[in-house]
Design an enzyme around this catalytic site. Structure first.
Site, PDB file in Angstrom:
ATOM      1  N   GLU A 183       0.885  -1.168   0.000  1.00 21.82           N
ATOM      2  CA  GLU A 183       0.000   0.000   0.000  1.00 21.82           C
ATOM      3  C   GLU A 183       0.919   1.214   0.000  1.00 21.82           C
ATOM      4  O   GLU A 183       1.738   1.387   0.895  1.00 21.82           O
ATOM      5  CB  GLU A 183      -0.904  -0.021   1.229  1.00 21.82           C
ATOM      6  CG  GLU A 183      -2.117   0.891   1.108  1.00 21.82           C
ATOM      7  CD  GLU A 183      -1.847   2.296   1.581  1.00 21.82           C
ATOM      8  OE1 GLU A 183      -1.589   3.154   0.699  1.00 21.82           O
ATOM      9  OE2 GLU A 183      -1.867   2.536   2.786  1.00 21.82           O
TER      10      GLU A 183
ATOM     11  N   CYS B 267      -2.490   8.365   3.981  1.00 26.35           N
ATOM     12  CA  CYS B 267      -2.503   8.084   2.550  1.00 26.35           C
ATOM     13  C   CYS B 267      -3.887   8.327   1.971  1.00 26.35           C
ATOM     14  O   CYS B 267      -4.046   8.499   0.769  1.00 26.35           O
ATOM     15  CB  CYS B 267      -2.032   6.666   2.265  1.00 26.35           C
ATOM     16  SG  CYS B 267      -2.877   5.414   3.238  1.00 26.35           S
TER      17      CYS B 267
END
Length: 518
Positions: A289, A323
């Protein structure tokens, strides 16, 4: 409650005096062990090394959170050999026993909830609400993955057997030894999710936490030990990414790498893992990720108060160091000026300061390196747009950057394309909803996004065409809940591994078919 029932951990209500006192008590507990030293943990044994790293409080960098031993390549090799031996026994342990370790760990963290939250306030600079949510998410991961493992162990009807001819079985078996490389921005929740998904699936791991939040990682390994995890199943080896990080990623005995962090590091890991080394028997699996450049689209027909609130909370929660944070606001020209005014007014009310204060909304950024990177975009923003609010910072005591909004920014500008990972929001004006979706997709990332609109057909268009792994309609683009919104993105946001979802554990296993003729 049945162990087969999943219920998310509730967030703490800090309007209640009793909870305020509990958080203050948590801060006092953490203060009592500030500055202590922490060793490597390999096969349950503590190993002190000559190389040490000091973890500092980012809101007061003169305060030492702890001093942590750093692993060498020799220590990484020792940890790997330990993990390989432990795998031979751990892979045979019944799934319900492995799951029970997670359930017990959840109970331990639940009892120490305010201590862990306070530790994140100290070491990661998280304000009360953000730290509390981080702990709750960690508990959710433990509970959810434990139950997922139990459900995956009961898949007897996945394949068919043929009457009087053969009996067929399909089952999942663990991969082997994995490298867990966790981030600093969710130093408990994501670390817990990454490491325990691997462990409950029957794998053993080498844990290399982010350099600025190593004390939090150490404390969690202690929790797993208390919960009954056998020695060697998890090995705590903090150290240099360029040294031991690359070494374990390249090692032929590492079966998989689970990584959360920057795009640049993720790409490097992916490239290294693709190379087959001498003695390697498999193609390594990478679960990654890698961040995002997330947008909230505001339609001409929208609740403008909801839009402004959603953008500001998504952009500046935890100083934009998520994020999933909104770093781009794409607003229809018909409502542009009004939404910008509302955003600026909300931003003016944000309190920036020490995260130890209950009413602080924004604390510091991670460290001096993050401070320098984020503040370097002030000059970029002044060239590419118009400063609506912010554009100032202070590192005299801690690494504080004020919430900043640049408006009238071009869709192809650096401010709209580059991941800043800090409290800087770029605002772009569009002429139509179709243009808004085009601009939203105009990035190499594809993690989260949101649309604020009362037009049903526009919402449906976004549902089909807004290319992100996590799309939110009429709400902010942060705050995915384990088991409710499986989390992971497209394109350069990673491998879309969907943490907290029904297929995440399977990424840590491989399917085996067994057929027996009657």
């Amino acid at each position: 409650m049945s162990i087969y029932t999943y219920k998310t951990e509730p967030l703490t209500d800090f309007s209640k005096e009793e909870n305020i006192k509990k958080y203050e008590q948590g801060l006092a507990v953490v203060s009592s062990y500030m500055g202590k030293s922490y060793d490597l943990i390999i096969n349950g044994k503590r190993i002190k090394t000559n190389k040490q790293m000091t973890s500092l409080n980012p809101s007061d960098y003169k305060e030492i959170v702890g001093t942590i031993s750093q692993a060498s390549i020799e220590h990484a090799d020792l940890a790997l050999e330990t993990a390989l031996r432990a795998f031979e026994s751990w892979k045979l342990v019944k799934p319900e026993v492995r799951a029970d370790v997670l359930f017990k760990a959840a109970g331990i963290i639940r009892r120490r909830k305010f201590e862990f939250a306070a530790l994140m306030t100290k070491e990661a600079g998280k304000p009360w609400g953000e730290a509390d949510a981080d702990v709750a998410e960690a508990i959710d991961f433990l509970e959810y993955y434990g139950r997922q493992m139990l459900s995956l162990d009961r898949i007897d009807d996945v394949v068919l057997s043929r009457r009087n001819l053969e009996r067929n079985e399909y089952k999942y078996i663990p991969l082997g030894v994995g490298a867990i490389i966790s981030p600093w921005n969710f130093p408990l929740a994501i670390l817990v999710g990454m490491s325990t998904a691997a462990i409950v699936s029957g794998n053993t791991v080498l844990l290399k936490p982010a350099s600025t939040t190593q004390v939090i990682a150490y404390k969690f390994v202690e929790v797993l030990e208390e919960a009954g995890l056998p020695n060697g199943v998890i090995n705590f080896i903090p150290g240099s990414g360029a040294e031991i990080g690359d070494h374990i990623v390249n090692h032929p005995k590492i079966r998989f790498i689970s990584f959360t962090g920057s795009k640049e590091v993720g790409i490097s890991i992916y490239e290294k893992a693709a190379k087959v080394h001498k003695g390697q028997l498999w193609l390594k699996r990478v679960i990654a990720e890698m961040g995002g450049k997330d947008a909230i689209v505001v339609d001409s027909d929208a609740d403008l108060d909801l839009a402004a609130e959603s953008i500001v909370r998504s952009a500046f929660g935890f100083s934009g160091q998520k994020c999933s944070a909104c770093s781009r606001a794409i607003i229809h020209e018909d409502v542009y000026d009004e939404v910008v005014e509302k955003m600026v007014n909300i931003t003016k009310t944000i309190k920036v300061g020490s995260p130890e204060a209950k009413d602080t909304f924004m604390g510091p950024v991670n460290d001096e390196k993050a401070f320098d990177k984020v503040t370097s975009y002030f000059k970029v923003g002044l060239k590419e747009g118009r400063l609506a609010i912010g554009g100032s910072s202070d590192k005299s005591k801690g690494y504080f950057v004020n919430p900043t909004i640049f408006i009238d920014v071009d869709a192809n500008s650096r401010l709209m394309q580059e991941e800043i990972f800090g409290p800087i929001l770029a605002v772009c004006k569009v002429k139509s909803f179709d243009e808004a979706i085009t601009v939203a997709n105009n990035t190499e990332y594809g993690l989260t996004g949101a649309v604020i609109s009362n037009n049903r057909m526009h919402l449906e268009k976004a549902r089909q065409e807004f290319h992100v792994g996590n799309l939110y309609l009429n709400r902010k683009c942060t705050g995915a809940i384990v088991g409710y919104q499986p989390f992971g993105g497209f394109n350069m946001s990673g491998t879309d591994s969907k943490a907290g979802g029904p297929d995440y554990l399977i990424l840590h296993m491989q399917g085996k078919t067994v057929s027996e003729t009657f």
